[in-house]
Enzyme design. Structure first.
Site, PDB file in Angstrom:
ATOM      1  CG  ASP A 189      -1.776  -1.084   1.434  1.00  0.00           C
ATOM      2  OD1 ASP A 189      -2.128  -1.692   0.420  1.00  0.00           O
ATOM      3  OD2 ASP A 189      -2.144  -1.361   2.595  1.00  0.00           O
TER       4      ASP A 189
HETATM    5  N1  URA Z   1      -1.190  -5.929   4.073  1.00  0.00           N
HETATM    6  C1  URA Z   1      -1.652  -4.667   4.051  1.00  0.00           C
HETATM    7  O1  URA Z   1      -2.641  -4.342   4.707  1.00  0.00           O
HETATM    8  N2  URA Z   1      -0.986  -3.783   3.297  1.00  0.00           N
HETATM    9  C2  URA Z   1       0.102  -4.066   2.593  1.00  0.00           C
HETATM   10  O2  URA Z   1       0.655  -3.193   1.935  1.00  0.00           O
HETATM   11  C3  URA Z   1       0.569  -5.390   2.619  1.00  0.00           C
HETATM   12  C4  URA Z   1      -0.099  -6.305   3.375  1.00  0.00           C
END
Ligand code: URA
Length: 246
Positions: free
Chosen positions: A104
């Site tokens: 993310d």
């Molecule tokens: N889980 C999440 O919530 N975000 C990420 O970027 C990777 C795994």
């Protein structure tokens, strides 16, 4: 053997779609013969020319990036936000590198980059169960009962039972009212860690991926990257095949 349009795209001639157009327009020759068939397969020893110029097949490259927060795991963004491409040296920006999976915008940590589509498919295929470990700083004190609940698995996305491979309590910080957990997953649903923590009734303060199979962030500062060694690439391939669950 690979499809001609895929090989052209991998050699950074153009996107897959544009390469298909070039083939249909009769601009591509294989071993001296014009090929206008899209399914045509070539191998590494074939001579390929585009508009009369021989193309050099791109070598495959693999990098381990320590992504900072505030960068998208995409190649470009319509809204002009910063992407992981902004972290690359100019010479590497010219190669068609793309991330293996995603982190993310607000997640930091270990992200692999490559121009090898086959490698990406291996690593991201749902039947490959590669371990990914996250350090997650949670707002508030996560009580023991909740950790037990998390270990058993929680429901996310309405009806998906998300069960981590491992959960470890690293630190309870009473002064700052936060808890540091290590969560290891062998799957990668969108925003999985955040959703799991929310399903438990808590909020994520920050999230970092610290391990991808046997690879860690050791020696790679935030915002920088290093090439993978060939034996590391081979080991990832081998593990992904060994861990495949059909
Ligand atoms: N889980 C999440 O919530 N975000 C990420 O970027 C990777 C795994």
């Amino acid at each position: 053997m690979e499809r001609l349009q895929k090989v052209l795209a991998q050699a950074n001639i153009a996107s897959r779609r544009k390469s298909e157009e070039m083939i249909l327009e009769g601009r591509v020759k294989v071993n001296g013969k014009v090929i206008t068939e899209l399914g045509f397969k070539v191998n590494k020893t074939d001579d390929i020319e585009v508009d009369g110029k021989p193309i050099k097949l791109a070598e495959h490259l693999y990098f381990l990036l320590n992504k900072p927060t505030g960068f998208l795991s995409t190649v470009k963004d319509d809204k002009g936000r910063r992407t992981i491409m902004d972290l690359l040296e100019p010479a590497h920006k010219e190669i068609r590198l793309y991330p293996v999976g995603r982190l993310d915008y607000d997640t930091a940590g270990l992200l692999l980059l490559t121009n090898d589509g086959d490698f990406t498919n291996h690593m991201t295929h749902p039947s490959y169960h590669i371990e990914k470990e996250y350090l997650v700083r949670v707002k508030g004190i996560v009580i023991r009962k909740k950790i037990v609940e998390l270990r058993k698995g929680v429901t996310i996305d309405k009806n998906y039972h998300a069960k981590p491979k491992a959960v470890r309590l690293i630190e309870l910080n009473k002064d700052h009212q936060s808890t540091l957990l290590s969560i290891t997953l062998v799957e990668g649903k969108n925003k999985q860690v955040r959703k799991m923590i929310e399903a438990l009734g808590y909020q994520v303060k920050n999230l970092t991926r610290v391990r991808y199979d046997f690879l860690t962030l050791d020696g790679v500062e935030r915002g920088t990257y290093r090439p993978l060694k060939i034996h590391e690439v081979k080991k990832l391939y081998a593990h992904s095949i060994a861990k495949r669950i059909d």
